[in-house]
Design an enzyme around this catalytic site. Structure first.
Site, PDB file in Angstrom:
ATOM      1  N   ASP A  78       0.872  -1.177   0.000  1.00  0.00           N
ATOM      2  CA  ASP A  78       0.000   0.000   0.000  1.00  0.00           C
ATOM      3  C   ASP A  78       0.904   1.221   0.000  1.00  0.00           C
ATOM      4  O   ASP A  78       1.961   1.213   0.648  1.00  0.00           O
ATOM      5  CB  ASP A  78      -0.894   0.004   1.253  1.00  0.00           C
ATOM      6  CG  ASP A  78      -2.087   0.957   1.100  1.00  0.00           C
ATOM      7  OD1 ASP A  78      -3.222   0.468   0.925  1.00  0.00           O
ATOM      8  OD2 ASP A  78      -1.883   2.190   1.141  1.00  0.00           O
ATOM      9  N   CYS A 127     -15.020   0.162  -5.024  1.00  0.00           N
ATOM     10  CA  CYS A 127     -16.357   0.078  -4.408  1.00  0.00           C
ATOM     11  C   CYS A 127     -17.124   1.330  -4.810  1.00  0.00           C
ATOM     12  O   CYS A 127     -17.748   1.984  -3.995  1.00  0.00           O
ATOM     13  CB  CYS A 127     -16.281  -0.101  -2.893  1.00  0.00           C
ATOM     14  SG  CYS A 127     -15.418   1.209  -2.028  1.00  0.00           S
ATOM     15  N   ASP A 133      -7.238  -2.926  -5.712  1.00  0.00           N
ATOM     16  CA  ASP A 133      -8.510  -2.469  -5.136  1.00  0.00           C
ATOM     17  C   ASP A 133      -8.339  -0.964  -4.917  1.00  0.00           C
ATOM     18  O   ASP A 133      -7.960  -0.519  -3.836  1.00  0.00           O
ATOM     19  CB  ASP A 133      -8.717  -3.213  -3.806  1.00  0.00           C
ATOM     20  CG  ASP A 133     -10.062  -2.969  -3.188  1.00  0.00           C
ATOM     21  OD1 ASP A 133     -10.960  -2.490  -3.884  1.00  0.00           O
ATOM     22  OD2 ASP A 133     -10.210  -3.263  -1.982  1.00  0.00           O
TER      23      ASP A 133
END
Ligand SMILES: C[S@@+](CC[C@H](N)C(=O)[O-])C[C@H]1O[C@@H](n2cnc3c(N)ncnc32)[C@H](O)[C@@H]1O
Length: 389
Positions: free
Chosen positions: A250, A340, A287
């Site tokens: 990340d 999302c 993601d």
């Protein structure tokens, strides 16, 4: 606390939110300062506050303004409830003014479409472009709280065994069609917090749509997986439970701080990378950071804070992430791009732009999920790099 005292607390908290305090922070400070509030009170106040945040526009229109009191009145008016217990006595909110009483007696007005759908004006066209004929039904669904889901760690146990274990604690669940690992909690979700099932890694809290897209990617991937935007590790854990060896990265390593403990609890093979990934990978999952518009039922504040400028900023970040992941993908390898979000600009448009700029790639699977499927709104594209690239 009486129901009216809970409403008074919610009014105070909503005023703090409207004054610029993050909702979670306002709730935490209030809970600390309100020792008299039991867990049932805290849950009820939280639910009311979040519902008012989700329905900010319609509640303000129905309740007569943008104040905590007007929002709570607006919710009551929409539900056809007259707040008889607002007496001003004890901890109850003050009595209704004449203007408020007249408002509550008046028939419900027909609200303008974005107001009725609790959608910022500028965003409605963007949702329409993405959701088309389902815009109204999906945005209406977004006005209510999301279901609570668990992911069963099938590397450790079976869904049936978890159902029995939780039933014994009074936690009722039902399987959800979005994923064979998913259970929807239908009663007593808060008991899970102190359960052995959670402490010992047999279950994780994870939205069912998030589980579904991780499984879709898993069905195509081979070999070790690089989770390029691992964050708290929800997808990394889901992929590891499917038997993949996962390396987690990340840009902000602090976001992965809890991941080693979560992986240990789950018995998951996850290596947290301390720097940027190198070499090439046969499977990468990205993601990407996004508006979160598919999960605004859970995080409704974000809906009102989102701006066109932030959307432009996010799409540029998403393009960069796709490019970086493309460079890290081995010939013949797979790249899963997920958000999302339900907005085309963050989903289909990003993949289209990627394919136009990256010869030798093709999209082998695209999946869009919305709250009509039961979970959050999600998007997944699985892209394959040609063996000769
Ligand atoms: C949607 S969250 C990830 C959620 C996580 N995968 C999960 O399932 O719990 C997106 C993450 O991408 C990270 N991120 C943002 N920009 C990035 C970049 N350029 N490269 C890698 N990660 C990035 C953020 O720090 C954030 O943790």
């Amino acid at each position: 606390m009486t129901p009216a005292a809970r409403e008074a607390a919610a009014i105070e908290l909503l005023d703090r939110w409207l004054g610029g305090h993050p909702v979670e922070q306002a709730l935490t400070l209030w809970a600390r300062a309100s020792r008299f509030a039991g867990s049932g009170d805290r849950e009820a106040v939280r639910d009311l506050v979040f519902q008012a945040v989700r329905r900010r526009r319609s509640a303000a229109a129905l309740g007569g303004g943008e104040t905590g009191r007007a929002l709570v009145l607006g919710l009551a008016r929409e539900a056809g409830i007259r707040p008889e217990a607002w007496t001003g006595v004890g901890h109850a909110p003050a009595e209704l003014s004449e203007a408020e009483a007249r408002l509550l007696d008046a028939p419900l007005p027909v609200l303008a479409r974005p107001v009725a759908l609790d959608c910022p004006d500028w965003l409605l066209d963007h949702f329409e472009a993405a959701l088309q004929g389902q815009t109204d039904v999906i945005l209406s669904r977004m006005r209510d709280r999301a279901p609570v889901f668990l992911r069963v760690n099938t590397a450790r146990t079976s869904r049936d065994a978890v159902v029995s274990e939780l039933t014994a604690l009074g936690i009722e669940t039902r399987p959800h069609p979005l994923a064979p690992t998913a259970l929807e909690i239908t009663a007593n979700p808060r008991r899970l917090r102190n359960s052995d099932a959670l402490a010992e890694g047999r279950v994780e809290m994870q939205d069912a749509a998030s589980q579904a897209i991780a499984l879709d990617f898993a069905a195509h991937a081979r070999g070790p997986v690089l989770d390029y935007c691992a964050g708290g590790g929800g997808k990394a854990l889901a992929l590891a439970a499917e038997g993949f060896s996962v390396s987690a990265h990340d840009i902000d390593p602090r976001r992965m701080a809890d991941l080693p403990a979560r992986a240990k609890r789950a018995g998951a093979a996850i290596q947290v990378l301390s720097g940027p990934p190198t070499g090439t990978w046969s499977a990468i999952f990205a993601d990407a950071p996004c508006s979160g518009s598919g999960s605004w039922r859970r995080a409704p504040e974000a809906k009102w804070a989102f701006t066109p400028a932030r959307l432009a900023e996010l799409t540029a970040i998403q393009d960069t992430i796709l490019r970086q992941c493309a460079d890290l993908t081995a010939p013949g390898g797979l790249l899963g791009y997920a958000t999302c979000s339900m907005l085309r600009e963050e989903n289909e448009d990003r993949v289209k732009a990627f394919l136009e700029n990256q010869p030798g790639w093709r999209c082998i699977l695209e999946r869009r999920l919305s709250p009509l499927d039961g979970g959050d709104g999600f998007y997944l594209a699985v892209l394959r790099k040609s063996a000769g690239s």
